[in-house]
Scaffold this active site. Structure first.
Site, PDB file in Angstrom:
ATOM      1  N   SER A 303      15.508  75.959  88.341  1.00 50.96           N
ATOM      2  CA  SER A 303      15.331  76.197  86.907  1.00 50.96           C
ATOM      3  C   SER A 303      16.552  75.752  86.099  1.00 50.96           C
ATOM      4  O   SER A 303      16.880  74.575  86.084  1.00 50.96           O
ATOM      5  CB  SER A 303      15.001  77.679  86.684  1.00 50.96           C
ATOM      6  N   ASP A 314      22.895  62.696  86.136  1.00 53.97           N
ATOM      7  CA  ASP A 314      22.416  61.530  85.396  1.00 53.97           C
ATOM      8  C   ASP A 314      23.504  60.892  84.548  1.00 53.97           C
ATOM      9  O   ASP A 314      23.518  59.666  84.354  1.00 53.97           O
ATOM     10  CB  ASP A 314      21.230  61.918  84.503  1.00 53.97           C
ATOM     11  N   LYS A 328      11.804  73.609  90.152  1.00 56.89           N
ATOM     12  CA  LYS A 328      11.105  74.370  89.108  1.00 56.89           C
ATOM     13  C   LYS A 328      11.393  73.688  87.773  1.00 56.89           C
ATOM     14  O   LYS A 328      12.435  73.896  87.171  1.00 56.89           O
ATOM     15  CB  LYS A 328      11.565  75.832  89.059  1.00 56.89           C
TER      16      LYS A 328
END
Length: 401
Positions: A303, A314, A328
């Site tokens: 989460s 990234d 999730k």
């Protein structure tokens, strides 16, 4: 004359029809109202407009025919209705669990200290992660363990709210969980406790490594993270290991704020609603440090932890070491129902800055290393992180050199 009577018959017929149409619908009973209330919330808010391939209007019709006569029947009907979505995160929260949700995000927990979801294939509770320091963690429960029974009662087909309530109880009382890990099955007795959770711990380790362990994202986590970074900077830290292993998430906002403390600028996460509309959340300030960073992740990283890890990966702000994360990628809103219960509904999915949808896929670390979650001298994941930092430290320039 025949024409005049025809007109009167037509007028009388229209009057009867209009009177019939004007009659109010029969009043719904309290159990029926609860079912319709839940149906309406899901109908307008659920992230998947296809409702997992089900005709949601027909689901409502089936839920009310025959109509539930008691609140217990209504709750069973609602559970069956929500099961059509195949989404363990869209669920009813009984009043006690709804109240516990408020305190948990504030940093408190009562019970055994587990976050669970439904294993949709086996139809039993699956451990996302034990909370660090909780009774379950001390008893050796691990992420991905299946709970087959609670106090001897099978959990097959048991709702997650029921399973959670069975594991809660007064501090000092015991509960027996039957666990499955791979081919192994065994019972474990856990003593329930009231746990005040510090969401973050830190220390400066040999070689100038600043170790920060974040166990959950609660209301004060971002402030705690800022204090830790500032204190470590003052002590001459050379690089960081941020440990997100077995962190099941928490407050979405806390994840955003902590990402902004490590990133100067750029998108932290995209959320995508049921209409496909994207909203980007960005970092626009100044990071608290630009020193090398390694993030430790494992199967219990979920989460909000995945939001943070995905953003740092990234943007190439951090190297991820460990195991593929839980996966999730849905965001829930919690609605209060008229009977005092809560209804958690998945209202959006999130994507990493490079538009990776990690739901049920997880985030793959840059360096795969299998290990348990304790950061000790015998922890291969931690050792791999320190080795990476040693190769990427900025050289120290001597004064006057």
């Amino acid at each position: 004359m025949r024409c005049r009577w025809g007109r009167w018959v037509l007028v009388l017929l229209l009057f009867i029809l209009s009177f019939t149409w004007a009659q109010p619908a029969l009043a719904l009973t309290e159990p029926e109202r609860l079912v319709v209330e839940v149906w309406h919330i899901v109908n307008r808010a659920y992230v998947d407009p296809t409702f997992n391939g089900h005709n949601w209007q027909k689901v409502r019709q089936a839920a009310l025919h025959p109509p539930p006569e008691t609140m217990e029947q209504a709750q069973a009907v609602i559970q069956e209705m929500l099961s059509r979505l195949d989404d363990p995160f869209t669920r009813v929260l009984p009043q006690s669990q709804y109240r516990n949700l408020q305190t948990t995000t504030a940093g408190e927990l009562t019970g055994v200290g587990l976050q669970i979801v439904l294993d949709t294939e086996r139809r039993v509770p699956l451990v996302v992660a034990p909370i660090a320091g909780s009774p379950a963690a001390q008893a050796g429960v691990q992420s991905q363990d299946r709970i087959l029974a609670i106090d001897g009662e099978s959990t097959l087909g048991m709702g997650m709210d029921t399973a959670a309530s069975r594991m809660r109880g007064l501090p000092g009382t015991q509960v027996v969980l039957t666990l499955e890990r791979g081919e192994r099955r065994w019972p474990v007795t856990i003593t329930r406790q009231r746990v005040t959770l510090p969401s973050l711990t830190w220390d400066l380790r040999p070689g100038g490594v600043g170790y920060i362990q974040l166990s959950q994202f609660s209301a004060g986590s971002a402030a705690e993270m800022a204090k830790a970074i500032q204190a470590l900077e003052a002590q001459g830290v050379r690089g960081y290991v941020l440990d997100l292993r077995n962190n099941p998430g928490g407050l979405f906002q806390a994840g955003l704020e902590i990402a902004q403390e490590w990133l100067d600028q750029g998108t932290v996460v995209y959320t995508v609603n049921r209409d496909g509309l994207e909203t980007d959340f960005t970092a626009g300030g100044k990071a608290l440090t630009d020193k090398p960073l390694v993030v430790l992740v494992n199967h219990g990283t979920a989460s909000a932890s995945e939001i943070l890890a995905g953003a740092l990966q990234d943007h190439r702000r951090a190297t991820l070491v460990g195991e593929t994360t839980f996966g999730k990628g849905l965001i829930q809103s919690v609605f209060k129902l008229s009977n005092g219960d809560g209804l958690a509904v998945s209202v959006a999915r999130y994507e990493t800055p490079l538009h990776h949808d990690i739901h049920r896929r997880g985030i793959v670390p840059d360096q795969m290393v299998s290990s348990q979650s304790e950061a000790t001298a015998n922890d291969p994941q931690y050792e791999a992180a320190v080795a990476w930092l040693a190769k990427n430290f900025v050289p120290t320039v001597a004064a006057g050199g």
